[in-house]
Design an enzyme around this catalytic site. Structure first.
Site, PDB file in Angstrom:
ATOM      1  N   TYR A  24       0.431  -0.795   0.196  1.00 45.80           N
ATOM      2  CA  TYR A  24      -0.020  -0.298  -0.485  1.00 45.80           C
ATOM      3  C   TYR A  24       0.643   1.165  -0.015  1.00 45.80           C
ATOM      4  O   TYR A  24       1.114   2.108  -1.037  1.00 45.80           O
ATOM      5  CB  TYR A  24      -0.840  -0.134   1.363  1.00 45.80           C
ATOM      6  CG  TYR A  24      -1.397   1.195   1.254  1.00 45.80           C
ATOM      7  CD1 TYR A  24      -2.665   2.057   0.647  1.00 45.80           C
ATOM      8  CD2 TYR A  24      -1.127   2.300   3.171  1.00 45.80           C
ATOM      9  CE1 TYR A  24      -3.011   2.838   0.944  1.00 45.80           C
ATOM     10  CE2 TYR A  24      -2.119   3.254   3.131  1.00 45.80           C
ATOM     11  CZ  TYR A  24      -2.740   3.757   2.403  1.00 45.80           C
ATOM     12  OH  TYR A  24      -3.593   4.847   2.315  1.00 45.80           O
ATOM     13  N   GLY A  48       2.963  -6.589  10.349  1.00 45.41           N
ATOM     14  CA  GLY A  48       3.070  -5.311   9.394  1.00 45.41           C
ATOM     15  C   GLY A  48       2.859  -4.046  10.738  1.00 45.41           C
ATOM     16  O   GLY A  48       3.058  -3.026   9.600  1.00 45.41           O
TER      17      GLY A  48
HETATM   18  N1  UFG Z   1      -5.475  -2.391  17.016  1.00 47.62           N
HETATM   19  C1  UFG Z   1      -5.685  -3.508  17.702  1.00 47.62           C
HETATM   20  N2  UFG Z   1      -7.250  -4.464  17.217  1.00 47.62           N
HETATM   21  C2  UFG Z   1      -8.302  -3.724  16.010  1.00 47.62           C
HETATM   22  C3  UFG Z   1      -7.581  -2.519  15.004  1.00 47.62           C
HETATM   23  C4  UFG Z   1      -5.887  -2.362  15.817  1.00 47.62           C
HETATM   24  O1  UFG Z   1      -4.688  -3.558  18.672  1.00 47.62           O
HETATM   25  O2  UFG Z   1      -8.722  -4.580  16.080  1.00 47.62           O
HETATM   26  C5  UFG Z   1      -4.200  -2.036  16.456  1.00 47.62           C
HETATM   27  C6  UFG Z   1      -3.581  -1.907  15.300  1.00 47.62           C
HETATM   28  O3  UFG Z   1      -2.285  -3.683  15.934  1.00 47.62           O
HETATM   29  C7  UFG Z   1      -2.469  -0.932  15.163  1.00 47.62           C
HETATM   30  C8  UFG Z   1      -3.601   0.284  15.851  1.00 47.62           C
HETATM   31  O4  UFG Z   1      -4.425  -1.008  16.221  1.00 47.62           O
HETATM   32  O5  UFG Z   1      -1.324  -1.065  16.419  1.00 47.62           O
HETATM   33  C9  UFG Z   1      -4.607   1.073  14.632  1.00 47.62           C
HETATM   34  O6  UFG Z   1      -4.339   0.535  14.048  1.00 47.62           O
HETATM   35  P1  UFG Z   1      -5.184   0.667  12.622  1.00 47.62           P
HETATM   36  O7  UFG Z   1      -5.858  -0.111  11.883  1.00 47.62           O
HETATM   37  O8  UFG Z   1      -6.230   2.034  13.048  1.00 47.62           O
HETATM   38  O9  UFG Z   1      -4.417   1.560  11.852  1.00 47.62           O
HETATM   39  P2  UFG Z   1      -2.633   1.370  11.860  1.00 47.62           P
HETATM   40  O10 UFG Z   1      -2.323   2.175  12.012  1.00 47.62           O
HETATM   41  O11 UFG Z   1      -2.610   0.186  11.432  1.00 47.62           O
HETATM   42  O12 UFG Z   1      -2.992   2.125   9.992  1.00 47.62           O
HETATM   43  C10 UFG Z   1      -2.691   3.705   9.574  1.00 47.62           C
HETATM   44  C11 UFG Z   1      -3.821   3.734   8.423  1.00 47.62           C
HETATM   45  C12 UFG Z   1      -3.580   3.381   7.084  1.00 47.62           C
HETATM   46  C13 UFG Z   1      -1.889   4.134   7.352  1.00 47.62           C
HETATM   47  C14 UFG Z   1      -1.321   2.996   8.218  1.00 47.62           C
HETATM   48  C15 UFG Z   1      -0.180   3.714   8.288  1.00 47.62           C
HETATM   49  O13 UFG Z   1      -5.405   3.261   8.475  1.00 47.62           O
HETATM   50  O14 UFG Z   1      -4.282   3.318   6.105  1.00 47.62           O
HETATM   51  O15 UFG Z   1      -1.980   4.112   9.620  1.00 47.62           O
HETATM   52  O16 UFG Z   1       0.784   3.408   8.930  1.00 47.62           O
HETATM   53  F1  UFG Z   1      -1.403   3.011   5.665  1.00 47.62           F
END
Ligand code: UFG
Length: 331
Positions: A141, A284
């Site tokens: 992505y 990741g």
């Molecule tokens: N998390 C949990 N439980 C869940 C969902 C998420 O513990 O049910 C944690 C994840 O592991 C992470 C944090 O919450 O540590 C935030 O997760 P999100 O999925 O909400 O967001 P991300 O940080 O993974 O991703 C976001 C955007 C992406 C972008 C990224 C950039 O959604 O599009 O930031 O780093 F690429």
């Protein structure tokens, strides 16, 4: 001023549409509704159910509506899915942007603001993340978003299309009225998933790992309110008008909150216990991602309205209570 918003039916795009209209812009939306919802588009916008890869039709939309600037959100954005189906991401994000730039060039529209991501930086053990750091995406992505930025650079040199790339950290919350907000299917984002517990849609929230090198062992992220995010897009559009020069900026709050801190804040907002289950790490996930947005503050004059994470979660809670089942595409 006439603005084309691609992906205007998505979470971020639909907020841009509404806020642009509130500020007096004429807004035209292109969205193929593959992940967005027609119900999320403000009825005052002119909507085309169209794919950005349809060159001739996009040229026609740009010319017919005498578009001055484009704000480009139409893209796939799930990190996990991008690792399983990278070519789907190249097809939509990279090829879609190629066609859009081609259409803009042919229709003589020379300004574009677009959504990039913190994922272009990859896993950096540095906090906060500034724009000087090298881009080394660690997932497909982020790689497609970086490819889009690079494509813009060459389109600027060759055709004079000026761009501002905005690298978002964790976008969160909802429009203050609760009319629109974050609604994905399936949902993978932390705040909507936490709120499914007090909504009665799930019994607990799984925390993906509590053995990270952070004070409470859970991942730290920088949550930026959607309205603040959109205000930066409008400032970027104005800057392009004024300076006619390309650039890129981080957009974040500059503050980091762990997953457990977010859950605790949601407990206060919703007055619900929100039980937690500690699960395996998600593939990741970097331990810590915090933005420096000083460049946007200095050069765009960006000032954030939302500085409290409870207010960000509170706005999301308002939306989810009003839209327990999200949006639909029925009408
Ligand atoms: N998390 C949990 N439980 C869940 C969902 C998420 O513990 O049910 C944690 C994840 O592991 C992470 C944090 O919450 O540590 C935030 O997760 P999100 O999925 O909400 O967001 P991300 O940080 O993974 O991703 C976001 C955007 C992406 C972008 C990224 C950039 O959604 O599009 O930031 O780093 F690429």
């Amino acid at each position: 001023m006439n603005v084309l918003v691609t992906g205007g039916a998505g979470y971020i795009g639909s907020h841009a549409v509404k806020i642009l209209i509130e500020q007096g812009y004429n807004v035209v939306v292109i969205d193929n509704l593959s992940t967005g919802y027609k119900d999320a588009i403000d009825s005052r916008a002119k909507f085309y159910n169209l794919d950005i890869r349809d060159l001739d039709k996009v040229i026609d939309v740009l010319k017919t509506n005498k578009i001055d600037s484009v704000i480009h959100f139409a893209a796939f954005s799930l990190v996990g899915e991008s690792m399983e189906k990278p070519l789907k991401y190249y097809e939509n994000n990279v090829y879609g942007t190629k066609v859009l730039l081609d259409a803009m060039n042919q229709a003589n529209v020379k300004k574009i603001v677009f959504s990039s991501t913190a994922a272009v930086y990859g896993d950096k053990d540095i906090s906060p993340i500034t724009e000087e750091l090298e881009e080394t995406p660690s997932n497909a992505y982020g790689e497609t978003k970086l490819a889009m930025e690079k494509m813009m650079k060459w389109a600027d040199i060759a055709y004079g299309i000026k761009y501002i790339a905005l690298r978002y950290f964790n976008v969160a919350g909802a429009y203050f009225t609760g009319e629109i907000g974050e609604s994905h299917n399936p949902e993978t984002h932390l705040i909507p998933i936490i709120l499914q517990v007090p909504l009665g849609k799930r019994k607990s929230i799984s925390v993906y790992g509590n053995d990270y090198d952070t004070p409470d062992g859970t991942c730290i992220r920088d949550y930026i309110h959607i309205e603040d995010l959109i205000s930066a897009h409008i400032l970027a559009m104005k800057k392009l008008e004024k300076d006619n020069s390309s650039n890129f900026y981080n957009l974040g709050s500059g503050m980091g909150f762990s997953v457990l801190e977010m859950i605790e804040a949601a407990r206060v907002v919703t007055k619900h216990k929100i039980p937690v289950i500690i699960s395996e790490r998600r593939l990741g996930d970097p331990a810590r991602l915090i933005a420096s947005s000083l460049k946007a503050e200095k050069e765009l004059g960006w000032v954030k309205k939302y500085t409290e994470v409870k207010d960000i979660i509170g706005s999301a809670w308002k939306f989810h209570q009003l839209h327990k089942d999200g949006f639909n595409n029925e009408n």
